[in-house]
Structure formats: structure tokens, C-alpha cells
Design an enzyme around this catalytic site. Sequence first.
Site, mmCIF file in Angstrom:
data_model
loop_
_atom_site.group_PDB
_atom_site.id
_atom_site.type_symbol
_atom_site.label_atom_id
_atom_site.label_comp_id
_atom_site.label_asym_id
_atom_site.label_seq_id
_atom_site.Cartn_x
_atom_site.Cartn_y
_atom_site.Cartn_z
ATOM 1 N N TRP D 105 0.865 -1.174 0.000
ATOM 2 C CA TRP D 105 0.000 0.000 0.000
ATOM 3 C C TRP D 105 0.903 1.225 0.000
ATOM 4 O O TRP D 105 2.070 1.122 0.374
ATOM 5 C CB TRP D 105 -0.960 -0.012 1.175
ATOM 6 C CG TRP D 105 -0.401 0.345 2.541
ATOM 7 C CD1 TRP D 105 -0.642 1.477 3.251
ATOM 8 C CD2 TRP D 105 0.451 -0.459 3.373
ATOM 9 N NE1 TRP D 105 0.008 1.432 4.473
ATOM 10 C CE2 TRP D 105 0.687 0.268 4.570
ATOM 11 C CE3 TRP D 105 1.064 -1.713 3.221
ATOM 12 C CZ2 TRP D 105 1.491 -0.215 5.614
ATOM 13 C CZ3 TRP D 105 1.873 -2.195 4.247
ATOM 14 C CH2 TRP D 105 2.068 -1.451 5.425
ATOM 15 N N ASP D 124 5.734 -4.650 2.902
ATOM 16 C CA ASP D 124 5.879 -5.470 4.102
ATOM 17 C C ASP D 124 6.991 -6.497 3.919
ATOM 18 O O ASP D 124 7.223 -6.996 2.816
ATOM 19 C CB ASP D 124 4.583 -6.222 4.395
ATOM 20 C CG ASP D 124 3.530 -5.302 4.983
ATOM 21 O OD1 ASP D 124 3.895 -4.213 5.449
ATOM 22 O OD2 ASP D 124 2.353 -5.684 4.972
ATOM 23 N N ASP D 153 -6.399 -2.763 6.825
ATOM 24 C CA ASP D 153 -6.831 -3.880 7.678
ATOM 25 C C ASP D 153 -6.437 -5.233 7.104
ATOM 26 O O ASP D 153 -6.537 -6.253 7.780
ATOM 27 C CB ASP D 153 -8.353 -3.871 7.842
ATOM 28 C CG ASP D 153 -8.780 -2.985 9.001
ATOM 29 O OD1 ASP D 153 -7.888 -2.373 9.621
ATOM 30 O OD2 ASP D 153 -9.978 -2.914 9.273
#
Lengths: 407, 407, 179, 179
Positions: D105, D124, D153
Site C-alpha cells: 500500500w 511489508d 486492515d
Amino acid sequence: MKSLRSALRLGACSVLASSVLLSSLALAAAKQEQKAATRPDLPPLPIEETGAIRSLPKNMPESWMYVDEAAFFSMFGGKVIVLDVMEERPAKRIKAIADKNLLGNFKAAQKRDEFYIMESFHARGSRGPREDVLAIYDKTTFKILKEIVWKDATRLTALPERYSMGLSKDERFLYVANFSPAASFSVVDLDKREVVDVIGTPGCVLTYPTGERSVTSLCSNGGLLTTVLDKNGKKSAQHRIKPFFDTDKTPIFERPAIIDGMAYFPGFAGKMHTIDLRGDVAKFVETWDLITPEERKTNWRPGGLGLNDKDEQGLMYMIAHENGADGTQTHGGSHVWVIDVKNKKRLRKLALPGWGISIAVTRGKEPKLVVTNGDLNLDIIDPKDGKLIQTISDFGNVTPLLVHKAY
Amino acid sequence: MKSLRSALRLGACSVLASSVLLSSLALAAAKQEQKAATRPDLPPLPIEETGAIRSLPKNMPESWMYVDEAAFFSMFGGKVIVLDVMEERPAKRIKAIADKNLLGNFKAAQKRDEFYIMESFHARGSRGPREDVLAIYDKTTFKILKEIVWKDATRLTALPERYSMGLSKDERFLYVANFSPAASFSVVDLDKREVVDVIGTPGCVLTYPTGERSVTSLCSNGGLLTTVLDKNGKKSAQHRIKPFFDTDKTPIFERPAIIDGMAYFPGFAGKMHTIDLRGDVAKFVETWDLITPEERKTNWRPGGLGLNDKDEQGLMYMIAHENGADGTQTHGGSHVWVIDVKNKKRLRKLALPGWGISIAVTRGKEPKLVVTNGDLNLDIIDPKDGKLIQTISDFGNVTPLLVHKAY
Amino acid sequence: MSLFDKLFEKTARGAAQKGSRRGFIRGLGAALVGAGSIPLLPVARAADGGQKLPQDNRLPQDSEAGDPASCDYWRYCAVDGFLCECCGGTYNTCPPGTEMSPITWIGTCRNPVDGRNYVISYNDCCGTTQCGSCLCQRDEGDRPLYRADKSNDVNWCLGANSSVYHCSTAIVVGLAFEQ
Amino acid sequence: MSLFDKLFEKTARGAAQKGSRRGFIRGLGAALVGAGSIPLLPVARAADGGQKLPQDNRLPQDSEAGDPASCDYWRYCAVDGFLCECCGGTYNTCPPGTEMSPITWIGTCRNPVDGRNYVISYNDCCGTTQCGSCLCQRDEGDRPLYRADKSNDVNWCLGANSSVYHCSTAIVVGLAFEQ
């Protein structure tokens, strides 16, 4: 107090709700100020590379340690954490992390650029078939070089031990303890990366490296069993060494410090037992007393989980406590004893800043103590004067039960 | 303080080192006393059965709840814990525990004696092939009745949602959200215990049960997509409902309270959005205001993770906070609003004893609030007067992010 | 030193025991013993959860001997782990969804009411991740791994289908006789 | 309200991003934001560990813009997770043994030194269990799952070989232009 709880257990980087609101306001203010002072004359930042993964140096600094985080509260979450225990900046202490499932066992090589994690998995968390796997890691990349799957899932699952695995002197063979509860050990040829033998050791456990290519285990009768291997790592002979203590009445810890091939096993009540592991077969040497008659009156005793370690100068460090009794042998202690095992002399008694459960010692000429304290954080202590250098918390630790030197 | 740390995070049953020594002495003293008062006249205790495993009642009491312990600090350790939130004795609160790996999703049935955990496993902890598995549990024995393995490992892994899974009105079909990040959902026939269809929902997520056998998802354009299933659970038609909010400018929470077939979606800034899910296809009904002009001045807003729930009388309960801003929508709040959604009226504002992150409401005519507080413990609150009944900690909780009713 | 060493343990159900103890949490040692925050309720308890419990007809030796949710309870003299009493089971039954390991360690505990010594089998409940509540460590008579029959450092769920430890029971399996 | 909505995000490396954010720890919310106990060290840092780091030749916008170990650091405006800077990696490299997820993101963060807005890719690092240190949550511009491109989320390690999340980086991938 209440609101501190989650902050405490959820890591160093936590601030509380109220602080968030405050810092939002502070940030907004700061933003205004900064705007005035911006330097649009600077060239813009370049586009950076994605996908970069760090690696570790081939020779780890002396203050780096492997922390065996047993994750007692969920055995799925075990880790081995490389930590620079002398680093002052919290953010720079963690160097790398490897997973270690279901009370996995750990061993670091010294000459090979490898470390070993012997762990178990059920196919689906708590359920499904169990597989026991030896993972051979490259210590610089933390990548797995090879996974070796046990034919029978029998490897020892227990609290961390320094000698649940052992390395032959030349580091060609890795010895891995099994316990089903029938005791045996597997011999792994690290050059060929395969299991070459599985050797029963009835009534005898753990793998203390002996001589060039022998393995000694500690037996339920208070004696020893040495297994001699041939040059291919297969069993060549086994020798039983007669009992030197009474496992009921005068038990010893299974956790020796092995210094220059001599194993020093402390007894629960404070006697030391010297075993010579330099030859092909172990030899009992002698028993000597760690404790003065004065100390015995108030029941000073060794105690803890990883209750001792050694420095590179040959000194042994051991946690001890007063008012010892049946049961306290596992509970740690308030002091560290510095012991010159060659001269059978205790050099110093250091009062710990808090309670100590496990101890490890850094490498080098100026060794430092790494003590797992009663809060399950790490106290770093200078053994010269007993001073607390720093306490290390919030490195993802829950139950860091044993700490190992890194090479 | 320091020594409290491990006690706090390691559970209710911890006492500190010094207490151990004290209690040893106390015990010894007590033993002496007891010896004098023994009653050897009593018949000896009988030999007891080994191997007994408990089970739960078919109809769980109203105060029992399923706690989704997401285990954010090690996604391997997730659990669903059945907890009696009104039980005063700490030891008797936990009724049963099931594993829930890698941010697994949870759904409880009401008519079937089952609950469902949709979880994922790598073959070896963090590594190896990933398998997505739906585990169908018997809710009385906590045994797995059936595991259904997904053909593609694409199930949604995210923070817990009430509608990451949904049940058809007759509870014959279970809808399970997938996200790879392409969105779809799988339809499981619970009678046959097999997946009967996997249905793409491009740009639309989650599974809000609709009518008898339809599923509504919330879309990136601010609209809805309803998938109508045939009697075998296969896709029969899909209908797009036009946008009713701006996902950039006037975002809503994806977490509605669904009361008598009407879904009430709160907006970040405090508008409520009513969607009719009673028919075959969802219908937007209206938007109404939750917040007074006065409150808007100080930016009162809904906020939290599981920020709302409903009671069996049809009231909605929602966490809210003052001084809301971009980002605070996820941070919980200081108050709970009790909302009569049918009359579009807020009945009460309750000040929480601490901060609230998630909320759930027990079943029955005298519902109680179960609030995951800022310490990540559970505050049990009587909504009649806002009084704290008890705080539940030390049930193996680390991050109990969402709580569900049990049936 | 150790009371247990003076006793001859008459194991009534040999098949269920291996005469050994287990205790993961020795290392947690000093900071983690006891059940401090749980009040002692030295009375018999009604069954809850709609299921008849063994406690319903407890003899005075059990019902008047303390609180099974307390680490001090007499049966736990050699227990080391999470008490099933706090985990959805009881002191002698496993929580739902778990299995009781057939390989156990045993202890010999003195009942404070009748003054007798009983052999207690500490069967672990396995197959669900750690209960995480009521950690209790009492290490009297504990020995390292070389005395497997007395060692509580081993994960004794090795005898169950799942090696994942959840909690520990304490089951009366016989009377112990002094030598 | 949201700065980001007013900006056109020029994603320099489309392949590496999906224009979305991730953030497991939203729910932990109030209690868990920031990097309170780590002192701010707004100076360039020497490499350690025997490896040349990208930081060695940082421009003033990085080196004078705060501490990459602090949640307040400018690049982290939309980060949500454990900072790789504290986990054996850095703000833009993964720790040893992990892999960088190719699906990420992004956020648009203003650099306080040069005043420019940069597009930051929050790749990540995956494949080892949670780092557990330096949890940082900054939720500005965050949207629920229905806006996958802005939702934090989701576990974005879904793009890596391992779905197990370890920590998050914050990589400059371009300049953002105001509309």
C-alpha cells in the site's frame, strides 16, 4: 497502572491514548513551524530500490547473542533473536529473527557459517501429522540451506538446553537429542546434510560432545554413557561410566559449563562434579565444594533454568540463591558466582540488580553477563564490578529462557 | 513496577519472588497446624477416572461470549475463547478454547450446534505451501466435524470482521469472504459440508446475509453488490446498487449492526446509512444524523475496531469519541452511544470506565456490554447505568479484538 | 529433603502413568509461582455449564481441602503448568476439544484433611494452544531430564496425538504408603 | 480533511504497488500509537553490522528529518505495523531471512525538510513471525476493506510466498504532485 499494562506488554513503542491526542496537536504545531523553514532548493530525494533484504556480517561482533525465545505462552511463536546486547539504541539491538516452533532446539556453529534449529510442526497448527525438521540456516542471510525431516517424530521437546544438540570438534557432525520418552540421538553429517545414524541411549539423555567424535549422555543411574562414532558418524562403540552421584538424594543439574573439554556439573546442593570429556570416553574426575560451611547454614545453592555459562578466559558464571529448598533449584537466584573451575575457587559473588533466571556471557576479553531477569527482560551486567549496564526489554520477548553466544 | 511487569503480562495467577518465599514459610506453618487436625477416620478418596473430557451445554447461557483473540503479536497463536463474562470467579470464566491460525475468521451459528473457523496454515509455520481450511466445529465438544480445504488459498486475512463470513437465514449456507486481492466469496453447503460455488464480487467485499439466500457486499464505488443464490447455493444473479456514499470524502465503516434485516452502517463523521437487506436484493433506504450540531463542533464521531453491536431488543451500541480527525476512526472512544435505530434516536450516552476499542452485547433481556478496553482486557458494563460490573483479564488474552454472542 | 523419596508410590493405574513429571515453566521460576490473585474458596462447588461434574459428590478431603483453582491446592504438589481448573476443565477433567495425554508424570501429595498421602497423576490436556491462565509451578522433588520419571522439563504431550500442550490435571490414582 | 485526497499520486513503480495501505493494529488503536520510549536521534547514522546501508549517503531530507526508529518519522505517515528499522532491517530494507512483499500500500508523505510530498511504498517484510518491536500506527486517510487501495486492515503479505507478516518498510518511490 491499568493503562500501563498494554503499553508494557505490547512493546517499547507504545504511548497512551491521551498522548496520541497531545502529539497530534504537537505535530500540527510543528508542521507549521517546519513549513517556514523548508528548503525547496534541495534536489528531490531519489527513487529508492525496493526488494532489498539485509544480511549479517560473517563474523558477528562479540556483543551479539542468540536469544532463545521459547514462547511458553504459545509454543507456536518461538523465535531465535540475534541481539546486540551492548547496543544503546533500542531500535538497533535486534539484528535478525528466525522462527522456532514448538519448543524448538537451537545450536550455533562456530566455524561453519550456520546455525541449527530442530523443531516440530503439526500440519495444521495443533492438529494433523507431526513432522520433526532440522533447519540448517545460513547465519549471514538467515535463509534455510536445507531442511532434514526426521523419519520418526521423536526429537526432544523440552525447555531449552545448551546440549539438546552438540557439535563434533571439527563441526562435521551435529548430534541431536531424541526423547519419545525412549532416549536416543541422531547424527547429522553437516557436509552431506543427511542423517547418518540414530543411536539409542537407554536411560541416558542429552548430547555432550566428547573427544573428537564421541557423545556423552547423562543417565538415570547417576552415571554416564559415551557413544563413540566412526569417521562416518555411525556408532562404533558405547561405554557406560559408573554412577558418580545419587539421582534421588544428591541430584545434579544437567547443565554443565564445558571449559577446555572439562565438563563442570553443579549439584543442587552446591557440590561441583568434574568430568573429563577430552578423550574418546568420558571420565569422572572429582567432586568439590562450591559452598562454604557458613553458606551452607543458610542453604546457599545454585539455581535457575540456564543457570550457568562460561567466558572465553575459562571462568564459569552461575546463578545462586539463599534459603534453598526442595523445589527452589529451578527458581533462579539473587547472585552470580564467578568460579575459577581450574583452581576450584570461587573468585567473586555478584549481587544481581534483580532476580536472575538464566545467564549467558558474551565473548571476548571483556565479557559481559546477560541475565534473564524476573521480569523476563535481559539485564546486561559488567562482571568486573557487578554494575548494571542496561536492561533490554521490548525486543518481542515473552519468555527469553536461554541465551547463546554468537560467532 | 519493574517486577510487576511479568506478573501482569503472564497472567492472573502470578505472584512475585518474594511472595514465593513467604508463602513457603506460611505453608510450612500451615502444615503443622493441619497435621494436628487430620481426620484419619474418613474413608480414603476413591481412585478417579482418567481421560475425562468436558463438554459444553447445547444451549449456552446468555452471558457466554466467543472472544476472537487475534494474537496480533504472533499470528500463529490466535484463539476463540468461550468466556462467561458475568462469572465472578476468574477460574470459572473460560469455558473452552479453539485455535485460530493466521488471523482466522470466526462465525457462530445460532440454530446449528456449530461454529466455523476459516484459517490458513503454512506447512511449516512461516514457510511451506499455504492451505486455507474451513474448520466446522461441534460447539458442545469443540471437536472438528469436518475440515474443508480451499482449492486456492485466497480467503480474506485481515483484522476480525463480523461479516467476513455470513450465514443464510436458514443456516444451510455459509458465505466466506475471499480476497487475493481479487474479491470473491465461497458458498459452503453446511448440510453436505462442501463448497458449492465460488463467486467473484469485483471491487466489492464482505458477506452481509440478505433475504433468504442472497449475499450483499460493499463496493469501492460506494455502492453495493447483491449476489442472489439458487436453492443449491450457486450464483443465480448479481445486482449492483448505486453508490450511496463517497468512499473518499464521506467514508463509512464496513461494520453495520444488522437488526431485523436492516443494516445500519455508521459513517466516519457520524451519519448513519440504512440498508434494507430483507428482500432478495439490498435497497438503500436513507441517511440520517447520529450527531447533534453541538457535538459536531467538537468533532464527536464513532470509532474503534469492532465499534458496534446490537442487543436482542433491537438497540445498537456504538463506541464514540470527541475531537475526531483523520485517523481517529480506528482508535476507539471514551463513550458508548445507545441508539434506537428504528426511531433514529440516540437514547443514551454512557461514559466508559476506560478507553474502548471494540464492543459486544450479551444476549437476553438484560444485556450487558463487553468492551475491549485500552489495556486489551474486557470491561463488563451494565448499559442501564453505565456501571462497571467487572474487568476480565488474564484469560490468555493478548489482543482480544472482537467479541461475539454465543448460542 | 524430599517427602516423596520416603514414600513407596503404589500406582493404581500403571497404564496411565510413566511416573514422571513435566514442567515447562521451571525457568520462569521465581516470578511465576502461585495463584495469588484468585481468592481461596474452600467449599464445594456446584456444577456449572449444564454438565454434572465429579465435584458434585466430592468427599470432605477434596471439598474442605482448599480451592482447586489455587496453586496451593493439595493435589498440585508436583504440578507445573496451567491448571485445567481455570481453562474450561476441572482439576481432573480436560477442557472441551482437548485430549488427555496417556503418558503422565505423577506426584505424591499429602491431603491436609485426612492426613493421607495420595498418588496424583498429572495428565496433560493436549491439542489446543496454551490455555494461558493459572500458571502454577511447584517443583518439589523435581529432577532434570536424566530422571525422566521425575523430570518436568519435558513436554509430556509427546504421548498424545498432538504435541501442543494446553493445561494440566491432577487425578487421584491411589494411596501412597510410607516405606 | 485528508491531505492525501488533494494530491495526485504519481506512482513511479506501478508494478511494486497496489495503491493501498495495510494496518493490522487499527483495533489496538488508542493505546498503541507512537514510539514513545525511543529517543529521537535526528542525525545521520553510521552503518552497523558490517554492511553498507542506504543511510550512509542519505540526503538532508532524510538525515535531518528525524529518527527512522520513531513513529513520527516523516515517511511513516501511512504506515501501520512494526517498523523494520527496529527489526534488523531499516526503513527501506527488510531484515535478514524475510522477503519483501511485492504487493504494497502507498501513502503520500510530506518531507519536513524540503517541503515536498513524496509517494511512499510500504512494502511489508514477510516470512518470519512478528518482529514485535516498534509498533507504529498512523491511520490518516485510511479506509475500510471496500477501498482495498486505501485499506490497512488487510494482511498484504498475501502477495509474498509466506503470509506471515514481520515488519513494514517505507520506501520513496516518487514525487507526488498537487492537483
